[in-house]
Scaffold this motif. Structure first.
Motif, mmCIF file in Angstrom:
data_model
loop_
_atom_site.group_PDB
_atom_site.id
_atom_site.type_symbol
_atom_site.label_atom_id
_atom_site.label_comp_id
_atom_site.label_asym_id
_atom_site.label_seq_id
_atom_site.Cartn_x
_atom_site.Cartn_y
_atom_site.Cartn_z
ATOM 1 N N LEU A 1 0.826 -1.201 0.000
ATOM 2 C CA LEU A 1 0.000 0.000 0.000
ATOM 3 C C LEU A 1 0.865 1.258 0.000
ATOM 4 C CD1 LEU A 1 -3.043 -0.541 2.415
ATOM 5 C CD2 LEU A 1 -3.035 -0.452 -0.079
ATOM 6 N N ILE A 2 1.939 1.252 0.799
ATOM 7 C CA ILE A 2 2.843 2.407 0.849
ATOM 8 C C ILE A 2 3.440 2.663 -0.528
ATOM 9 C CG2 ILE A 2 4.941 3.344 1.860
ATOM 10 C CD1 ILE A 2 2.750 3.217 3.860
ATOM 11 N N ILE A 3 3.886 1.583 -1.174
ATOM 12 C CA ILE A 3 4.471 1.725 -2.520
ATOM 13 C C ILE A 3 3.414 2.240 -3.495
ATOM 14 C CG2 ILE A 3 5.544 0.479 -4.435
ATOM 15 C CD1 ILE A 3 6.687 -1.463 -2.320
ATOM 16 N N ALA A 4 2.192 1.698 -3.383
ATOM 17 C CA ALA A 4 1.106 2.140 -4.269
ATOM 18 C C ALA A 4 0.793 3.618 -4.046
ATOM 19 C CB ALA A 4 -0.142 1.297 -4.021
ATOM 20 N N ILE A 5 0.823 4.061 -2.800
ATOM 21 C CA ILE A 5 0.552 5.478 -2.494
ATOM 22 C C ILE A 5 1.577 6.377 -3.175
ATOM 23 C CG2 ILE A 5 0.639 7.189 -0.630
ATOM 24 C CD1 ILE A 5 -0.641 5.002 1.163
ATOM 25 N N VAL A 6 2.848 5.995 -3.074
ATOM 26 C CA VAL A 6 3.904 6.800 -3.702
ATOM 27 C C VAL A 6 3.703 6.869 -5.216
ATOM 28 C CG1 VAL A 6 6.381 6.938 -4.154
ATOM 29 C CG2 VAL A 6 5.568 6.308 -1.875
ATOM 30 N N LEU A 7 3.422 5.726 -5.835
ATOM 31 C CA LEU A 7 3.223 5.703 -7.287
ATOM 32 C C LEU A 7 1.988 6.498 -7.698
ATOM 33 C CD1 LEU A 7 4.041 1.930 -7.974
ATOM 34 C CD2 LEU A 7 5.498 3.911 -8.431
ATOM 35 N N LEU A 8 0.915 6.384 -6.917
ATOM 36 C CA LEU A 8 -0.316 7.101 -7.246
ATOM 37 C C LEU A 8 -0.148 8.612 -7.101
ATOM 38 C CD1 LEU A 8 -2.892 4.703 -5.586
ATOM 39 C CD2 LEU A 8 -2.791 5.265 -8.026
ATOM 40 N N ILE A 9 0.589 9.038 -6.086
ATOM 41 C CA ILE A 9 0.818 10.477 -5.918
ATOM 42 C C ILE A 9 1.709 11.006 -7.038
ATOM 43 C CG2 ILE A 9 1.844 12.229 -4.418
ATOM 44 C CD1 ILE A 9 0.865 10.647 -2.030
ATOM 45 N N MET A 10 2.679 10.186 -7.478
ATOM 46 C CA MET A 10 3.488 10.575 -8.637
ATOM 47 C C MET A 10 2.600 10.735 -9.875
ATOM 48 S SD MET A 10 6.727 8.021 -7.987
ATOM 49 C CE MET A 10 7.344 8.191 -9.648
ATOM 50 N N LEU A 11 1.657 9.807 -10.042
ATOM 51 C CA LEU A 11 0.727 9.885 -11.168
ATOM 52 C C LEU A 11 -0.167 11.114 -11.043
ATOM 53 C CD1 LEU A 11 -0.618 8.681 -13.706
ATOM 54 C CD2 LEU A 11 -2.054 7.301 -12.175
ATOM 55 N N ALA A 12 -0.648 11.377 -9.826
ATOM 56 C CA ALA A 12 -1.514 12.537 -9.605
ATOM 57 C C ALA A 12 -0.789 13.831 -9.954
ATOM 58 C CB ALA A 12 -1.984 12.562 -8.148
ATOM 59 N N ASN A 13 0.480 13.937 -9.556
ATOM 60 C CA ASN A 13 1.254 15.131 -9.897
ATOM 61 C C ASN A 13 1.476 15.246 -11.401
ATOM 62 O OD1 ASN A 13 1.486 15.854 -7.199
ATOM 63 N ND2 ASN A 13 3.405 14.746 -6.915
ATOM 64 N N LYS A 14 1.640 14.088 -12.048
ATOM 65 C CA LYS A 14 1.877 14.089 -13.487
ATOM 66 C C LYS A 14 0.649 14.562 -14.256
ATOM 67 C CE LYS A 14 4.168 12.894 -17.272
ATOM 68 N NZ LYS A 14 5.416 13.578 -17.698
ATOM 69 N N ILE A 15 -0.528 14.062 -13.884
ATOM 70 C CA ILE A 15 -1.753 14.419 -14.614
ATOM 71 C C ILE A 15 -2.471 15.613 -13.977
ATOM 72 C CG2 ILE A 15 -2.049 12.060 -15.435
ATOM 73 C CD1 ILE A 15 -4.168 11.632 -13.312
ATOM 74 N N LYS A 16 -1.840 16.179 -12.908
ATOM 75 C CA LYS A 16 -2.372 17.377 -12.235
ATOM 76 C C LYS A 16 -3.792 17.160 -11.691
ATOM 77 C CE LYS A 16 0.539 20.645 -14.763
ATOM 78 N NZ LYS A 16 1.536 20.636 -13.682
ATOM 79 N N VAL A 17 -3.923 16.076 -10.940
ATOM 80 C CA VAL A 17 -5.164 15.780 -10.231
ATOM 81 C C VAL A 17 -4.825 15.689 -8.749
ATOM 82 C CG1 VAL A 17 -6.925 14.027 -9.824
ATOM 83 C CG2 VAL A 17 -6.250 14.576 -12.153
ATOM 84 N N ALA A 18 -5.699 16.204 -7.900
ATOM 85 C CA ALA A 18 -5.455 16.155 -6.459
ATOM 86 C C ALA A 18 -5.296 14.700 -6.012
ATOM 87 C CB ALA A 18 -6.595 16.824 -5.702
ATOM 88 N N TYR A 19 -4.212 14.409 -5.320
ATOM 89 C CA TYR A 19 -3.927 13.017 -4.979
ATOM 90 C C TYR A 19 -4.977 12.369 -4.070
ATOM 91 C CZ TYR A 19 -1.967 14.384 -0.406
ATOM 92 O OH TYR A 19 -1.782 14.854 0.871
ATOM 93 N N PRO A 20 -5.684 13.105 -3.173
ATOM 94 C CA PRO A 20 -6.739 12.430 -2.388
ATOM 95 C C PRO A 20 -7.803 11.783 -3.274
ATOM 96 C CG PRO A 20 -6.226 14.548 -1.396
ATOM 97 C CD PRO A 20 -5.504 14.512 -2.706
ATOM 98 N N VAL A 21 -8.135 12.438 -4.390
ATOM 99 C CA VAL A 21 -9.134 11.876 -5.302
ATOM 100 C C VAL A 21 -8.643 10.544 -5.842
ATOM 101 C CG1 VAL A 21 -10.389 12.243 -7.457
ATOM 102 C CG2 VAL A 21 -9.927 14.181 -5.943
ATOM 103 N N LEU A 22 -7.413 10.519 -6.315
ATOM 104 C CA LEU A 22 -6.854 9.307 -6.917
ATOM 105 C C LEU A 22 -6.712 8.196 -5.878
ATOM 106 C CD1 LEU A 22 -6.200 9.184 -9.904
ATOM 107 C CD2 LEU A 22 -3.786 9.427 -9.367
#
Length: 527
Positions: free
Chosen positions: A11-32
């Motif tokens: 889950l920790i690894i997934a969180i890091v990857l998802l936040i990286m994706l959120a920053n890339k596509i400019k979407v608020a990471y809580p949503v993702l």
């Protein structure tokens, strides 16, 4: 627990990857993260996550509040105190009351006390979501300051409503004079306990021979001590953490060393990053537990109730935002206000739309006991309240969270010139610091200046003739002189931040203070 450790690690690894994706596509990471947690929860044989509300209230909430209060500008908080207090207390109470009557009228089996219970749960917006969205778009500083300030206080007011509603549901009565006394103690006691414990930590770290590691550990311990102590005395743990953190943050340069300040920033940024990520992905993962206990009402009806309450929350916040502007425009004729200008329709509209719900709402809903009292009947409508809360969180995050950046760009937000433009402020600060440094050198170290090549280079640098310092060996006397110059610069910056005639953004002042800390650390380590 131990057999699920690889899952938690993933889950920790997934969180890091998802936040990286959120920053890339400019979407608020809580949503993702919420959506990802929701999708993960449908994978077969995934461990069922049961969120202990005490885990969120005790482990997650104090450090997240502490970090937010530490980062906020006290100057901005005080400047916009009226509008912040209105949203954090008046709007929260108004929202909870409206939800109570709507739920009582439209949802079968909901008494007015249960309505207030639901209102207390869903009334506080989540600041993390709004902050994550606003970093991708340009908005007036006043808007971020108001949202940050509101988020520090609205959790306290909503949890106070929640407590009183729980008592009313359990006892079947509500005694107003007892409620007023309890409310007063929660406010005064919470703030007082937080300030007292903050003062004790500040004095202890100043007097005792602590190092950077010890100071960092003490800053992590402090919010837990504040929160638990206040709760033990039946006052507001949220207000205790916020008030204590504001005291420590405002005086950080008086009791923390340079190394402690620099190391603490890095540790707290990482800690807040992990805690926020875990909380939002756990919200999505908790859906199977919520739906499994939903009995006596169809899923479609429960979703409908959740959407109804969401609509009420959005409408009440929008109306309150415009109401606050109208009241301010009237009040400016009688009392001093932060800004006498008409903010127009854009700022209230966006303040009204930044009402995403999150961790506190879910934790409060989960903390409702299964039984009304030990050995007694089931707590009425507990499962439905949980489900409605989840629908509110999910809907506000998806709808408001995804549309807010688009609205901000379309509205072309006005510039209110609350602060000097960054370029102009940078030039002014550097010019004044150069004058201060050269004057300090001439007045206090004129003889040493003639024989110290390093101080001569510093002198030339601040006269604009050099870009960087040379890495020369410093004598003890020269190093002491240079550290004294840095302290003079630090004191000047702090004074400018407190000067009401200046309009420097505190974030800019803090950036220059960090530069001084880094320079001092370099001198102490290298030389």
């Amino acid at each position: 627990m131990i057999e699920n450790f690889p899952f938690y690690l993933s889950l920790i690894i997934a969180i890091v990857l998802l936040i990286m994706l959120a920053n890339k596509i400019k979407v608020a990471y809580p949503v993702l993260l919420v959506v990802a947690g929701l999708l993960i929860s449908f994978i077969p044989n995934i461990p069922v996550i049961r969120i202990d509300p005490e885990l969120i209230f005790i482990i997650f909430l104090p450090p997240l509040l502490y970090e937010a209060a530490w980062a906020i500008s006290w100057k901005e908080l005080w400047k916009w105190r009226r509008i912040i207090s209105s949203f954090a207390f008046v709007v929260v109470f108004l929202t909870a009351t409206t939800v109570a009557f709507i739920a009582n009228h439209f949802i079968p089996g909901f008494s007015l006390a249960l309505g207030f219970l639901l209102g207390g749960i869903v009334s506080p917006p989540d600041a993390v979501s709004a902050g994550a969205i606003l970093k991708f778009v340009k908005v007036p500083k006043r808007m971020t300051s108001i949202l940050e300030g509101e988020s520090l206080l609205n959790d306290a007011s909503s949890l106070i409503i929640f407590r009183f509603a729980m008592i009313a549901v359990a006892t079947g009565q509500f005694i107003w004079h007892d409620a007023v006394l309890s409310f007063s103690w929660m406010l005064i006691g919470g703030i007082g306990i937080g300030l007292l414990i903050g003062w004790l930590f500040m004095k202890g770290q100043k007097i005792l021979p602590t190092d950077a590691n010890m100071d960092t550990i003490l800053t992590i311990v402090a919010p837990y001590v504040m929160y638990i102590t206040a709760e033990e005395f039946h006052s507001s743990g949220v207000l205790a953490v916020v008030s204590g953190a504001l005291l420590l943050s405002t005086n950080r340069n008086n009791f923390l060393s340079t190394s402690s300040r620099l190391r603490g920033i890095n540790v707290w940024e990482s800690l807040a990053f992990v805690l926020n990520g875990l909380v939002f992905i756990l919200i999505g993962l908790d859906l199977p537990e919520i739906t499994a206990d939903l009995e006596g009402v169809s899923i479609s009806a429960a979703i409908g109730y959740g959407l109804l309450i969401t609509l009420v929350l959005v409408v009440v916040r929008l109306v309150s935002a415009y109401g606050a502007v109208i009241i301010t425009l009237i009040a400016r004729n009688y009392i001093p206000v932060a800004d006498t200008r008409n903010p127009g329709y854009k700022i209230p509209a966006l303040l009204g739309w930044t009402g995403m719900r999150g961790v506190v709402s879910l934790a409060a809903a989960l903390s409702i006991p299964v039984k009304l009292y030990e050995g007694g009947p089931d707590f009425p409508q507990r499962n439905l309240i949980l489900f409605i809360t989840f629908i509110v969180i999910l809907t506000t995050l998806l709808v408001q969270g995804l549309t807010l950046p688009y609205l901000i760009k379309k509205m072309n937000m006005p510039s209110f010139n609350d602060h000097l433009p960054d370029d102009e402020a940078e030039d002014m600060i550097r010019h004044e610091m150069a004058k201060l440094t050269l004057q300090h050198l001439t007045d206090n170290y004129s003889e040493l200046l003639e024989k110290s090549s390093f101080l001569q280079q510093i002198h030339e640098k601040w006269r604009g003739k050099m870009d960087e310092d040379s890495d020369v060996k410093l004598s003890s006397e020269t190093k002491t002189a240079y550290l004294d110059i840095l302290n003079a610069q630090r004191a000047w910056l702090i004074a400018q931040n407190h000067d009401k005639k200046q309009h420097f953004d505190e974030d800019l002042i803090r950036k220059h203070l960090m530069k001084i800390d880094l320079e001092e650390e370099r001198i102490l380590l290298v030389h």
